[in-house]
Enzyme design. Structure first.
Site, PDB file in Angstrom:
ATOM      1  N   ALA B  10     -17.628 -10.038  14.465  1.00  0.00           N
ATOM      2  CA  ALA B  10     -17.853 -11.264  15.390  1.00  0.00           C
ATOM      3  C   ALA B  10     -18.485 -11.340  16.985  1.00  0.00           C
ATOM      4  CB  ALA B  10     -16.014 -10.758  15.977  1.00  0.00           C
ATOM      5  N   GLU B 130     -21.086  -0.695  27.851  1.00  0.00           N
ATOM      6  CA  GLU B 130     -20.002  -0.862  27.898  1.00  0.00           C
ATOM      7  C   GLU B 130     -18.682  -1.732  27.270  1.00  0.00           C
ATOM      8  OE1 GLU B 130     -17.291  -0.997  30.510  1.00  0.00           O
ATOM      9  OE2 GLU B 130     -19.357  -2.096  32.154  1.00  0.00           O
ATOM     10  N   VAL B 133     -15.501  -0.003  25.658  1.00  0.00           N
ATOM     11  CA  VAL B 133     -14.363   0.266  26.448  1.00  0.00           C
ATOM     12  C   VAL B 133     -14.149  -1.111  27.383  1.00  0.00           C
ATOM     13  CG1 VAL B 133     -13.222   1.907  28.129  1.00  0.00           C
ATOM     14  CG2 VAL B 133     -15.369   2.828  26.724  1.00  0.00           C
ATOM     15  N   GLY B 186      -4.173 -13.139  13.460  1.00  0.00           N
ATOM     16  CA  GLY B 186      -5.567 -12.396  13.865  1.00  0.00           C
ATOM     17  C   GLY B 186      -5.361 -11.907  14.344  1.00  0.00           C
ATOM     18  N   GLU B 189      -5.398  -6.995  12.707  1.00  0.00           N
ATOM     19  CA  GLU B 189      -6.309  -6.681  11.158  1.00  0.00           C
ATOM     20  C   GLU B 189      -5.116  -6.206   9.883  1.00  0.00           C
ATOM     21  OE1 GLU B 189      -9.695  -4.257  11.560  1.00  0.00           O
ATOM     22  OE2 GLU B 189     -10.042  -4.525  13.115  1.00  0.00           O
ATOM     23  N   ASP B 200      -7.702   3.738  18.370  1.00  0.00           N
ATOM     24  CA  ASP B 200      -8.991   3.324  19.297  1.00  0.00           C
ATOM     25  C   ASP B 200      -8.281   2.726  20.703  1.00  0.00           C
ATOM     26  OD1 ASP B 200     -10.792   0.429  19.042  1.00  0.00           O
ATOM     27  OD2 ASP B 200      -8.686  -0.228  20.801  1.00  0.00           O
ATOM     28  N   LYS B 204     -11.635   5.132  23.066  1.00  0.00           N
ATOM     29  CA  LYS B 204     -11.834   4.637  24.168  1.00  0.00           C
ATOM     30  C   LYS B 204     -11.981   5.272  25.231  1.00  0.00           C
ATOM     31  CE  LYS B 204     -10.964   0.011  22.825  1.00  0.00           C
ATOM     32  NZ  LYS B 204     -10.573  -1.160  22.388  1.00  0.00           N
ATOM     33  N   GLY B 296     -12.590  -9.880  21.818  1.00  0.00           N
ATOM     34  CA  GLY B 296     -12.958 -10.583  21.294  1.00  0.00           C
ATOM     35  C   GLY B 296     -14.402 -10.846  20.944  1.00  0.00           C
TER      36      GLY B 296
END
Lengths: 174, 317
Positions: B10, B130, B133, B186, B189, B200, B204, B296
């Site tokens: 994506a 950038e 995070v 969506g 996952e 995740d 970060k 996104g």
């Protein structure tokens, strides 16, 4: 508040039901220069651990009061609540897991035992009975500087009993 | 600048799509099986169409991307833990060739920050990340602009976990129910463990710690607890008290912690849906709150492209 920084305090004690216990508990108050205002001895009302709650009203300076509470604690008297003004910090946590099966009252007792900490409020939610994990919201009050100790106690007990702790954010954040 | 994009998910495809708007040429795109390379600039539409129809991005081997005349390598392959491969090797190759690197992949800067900085020190290229995070949110550039003034950071850094918690709280639904819904939409996952176990968000926060403290933290240094299987009753009890629960990451006093936390129900950190928020504590400027979309394709690509704009003139000779 009267002169010389004296103010009134309420101390709630738990005493073993034996002769001389009450007198022994009152001694540190006089010894430290505190002024005894009233004693409410709830003989008919026994705590879950078989002790007798006693509520004592007294007048003292802040320094005297500190000494009194310390003396009571070191002489083995269980001080449940020592004047609401002493609990300047508050801490809310949510515990998740098999709370009842892991002896909730023991957990609460251990939070209190870390000193300067009291359980002010507890809400338990076990919608699926004892099969599924339940949740409890716990409001702990602590004397100044003690809330981090209280949180450590919560973490320790939770780790030992396999409970999850939803902590508040660290101080100063929102 | 001439851009080479590694990873055609994506984020990678969005970078390809949007690079032209920012005045850049994409000279190479590669995924794990093939590459398209053209030093005069690729046709973004054709690449996107090839990828959409399930085909290969091009007819060259993935390796060919490194031979392109690129100024900046965009590393947008999936985040991996431990040795952070193959992302780390991609970063190394670009830096050794004195090219710039812009990462969307968290792995190399979370797990091998010291190695990346060492490679950068020996290179004419610069590394920026950038997009790793907070997606579209300008977190790292804000920290850089504040010039050492940021003392602590905390925030909601995983949209999937936040969606699950905010839906559970708002609708009184159970964890499994909301997670299934998130998968349908969506938002989550098929295997959501990376998000709901807190990994995740922790990566970060580790990156934030590396930047704030100029030291090397890895995932192992973080205390991580997720939100998986949190009962609805916990959220109900929190709500009775004017609070709610969010998966919050905290970087302060040298510690990195991620876990479900009680926050005021209408407080700043209680963003809803898939939104992210970052709070920075500063020495002179008080507290800063920045919120926005943390994931996104186009959102994250915008952070990648902003980084490309911040790079010094091309390192390529």
């Amino acid at each position: 508040m009267s002169d010389a920084g004296t103010r009134s305090y309420t101390v709630r004690l738990e005493l073993v039901d034996e002769p001389g216990e009450l007198l022994g508990a009152l001694e540190p108050i006089a010894d430290s220069g505190g002024n005894l205002l009233s004693i409410f001895h709830e003989r008919g009302n026994v705590t879950p651990r078989g002790r007798i709650p006693v509520e004592v009203d007294l007048e003292a300076t802040e320094a005297q009061f500190e000494t009194i509470v310390d003396a009571l604690r070191s002489s083995g008297v269980n001080v449940i609540r020592a004047g609401t003004e002493r609990y300047s910090e508050e801490l809310t946590v949510v515990l998740v897991g098999h709370l009842v099966e892991t002896d909730l009252s023991d957990s609460l007792q251990r939070f209190r035992e870390c000193g300067g900490v009291s359980v002010a409020d507890l809400s338990l939610s076990a919608p699926a009975g004892t099969e599924a994990p339940s949740s409890a919201r716990l409001r702990l009050v602590a004397s100044e500087g003690r809330s981090s100790k209280a949180l450590s106690a919560v973490r320790e007990v939770a780790a030992e009993k396999g409970l999850r702790v939803v902590e508040p954010l660290t101080e100063g954040s929102a | 600048m001439n851009v080479a994009v590694l990873g055609a998910g994506a984020v990678g495809t969005s970078v390809v799509e949007l690079a032209g708007e920012y005045g850049h040429d994409v000279v190479a795109v590669a995924d794990s099986s093939s590459a398209a390379v053209d030093d005069d600039g690729l046709d973004a539409a054709a690449i996107l169409e090839a990828k959409r129809s399930g085909g290969a991005v091009g007819d060259a081997a993935p390796e060919a991307a490194f031979d392109a005349a690129y100024d900046v390598l965009v590393e947008a392959t999936p985040t991996t833990l431990g040795d952070a491969e193959p992302g780390f090797s991609h970063v190394r190759r670009a830096l050794e060739a004195d090219r710039h690197v812009v990462l969307a992949n968290k792995g190399p800067v979370a797990e091998r920050y010291e190695d990346v900085r060492a490679l950068e020190a020996d290179s004419a290229g610069t590394v920026l990340f950038e997009a790793a995070v907070g997606g579209a949110i300008p977190v790292l550039s804000t920290i850089a602009d504040l010039n050492g003034q940021v003392t602590a950071a905390r925030g909601v850094l995983n949209g999937t976990a936040n969606f699950v918690l905010s839906r559970m709280a708002a609708e009184g639904l159970g964890y499994e129910h909301v997670l299934a819904e998130a998968k349908d939409l969506g938002v989550a996952e098929a295997d959501p463990s990376f998000d709901v176990e807190g990994t995740d968000a922790a990566l970060k926060c580790v990156i934030l710690a590396n930047v704030l403290y100029q030291e090397t933290y890895t995932l192992e240094d973080a205390e991580v607890e997720g939100i998986a299987d949190l009962p609805g009753s916990a959220l109900e009890l929190a709500a009775e008290d004017g609070r709610t629960i969010r998966l919050v990451g905290e970087v302060s006093d040298g510690r990195v912690r991620v876990g479900p936390r009680l926050v005021p129900e209408n407080g700043t950190l209680a963003v809803s849906g898939t939104l992210n928020i970052v709070q920075l504590e500063t020495t002179h400027a008080g507290r800063l709150n920045i919120s926005g979309r943390g994931a996104g394709g186009p959102e994250t690509a915008s952070a990648v492209l902003a980084d490309i704009g911040r790079l010094p003139p091309a390192g390529r000779n």
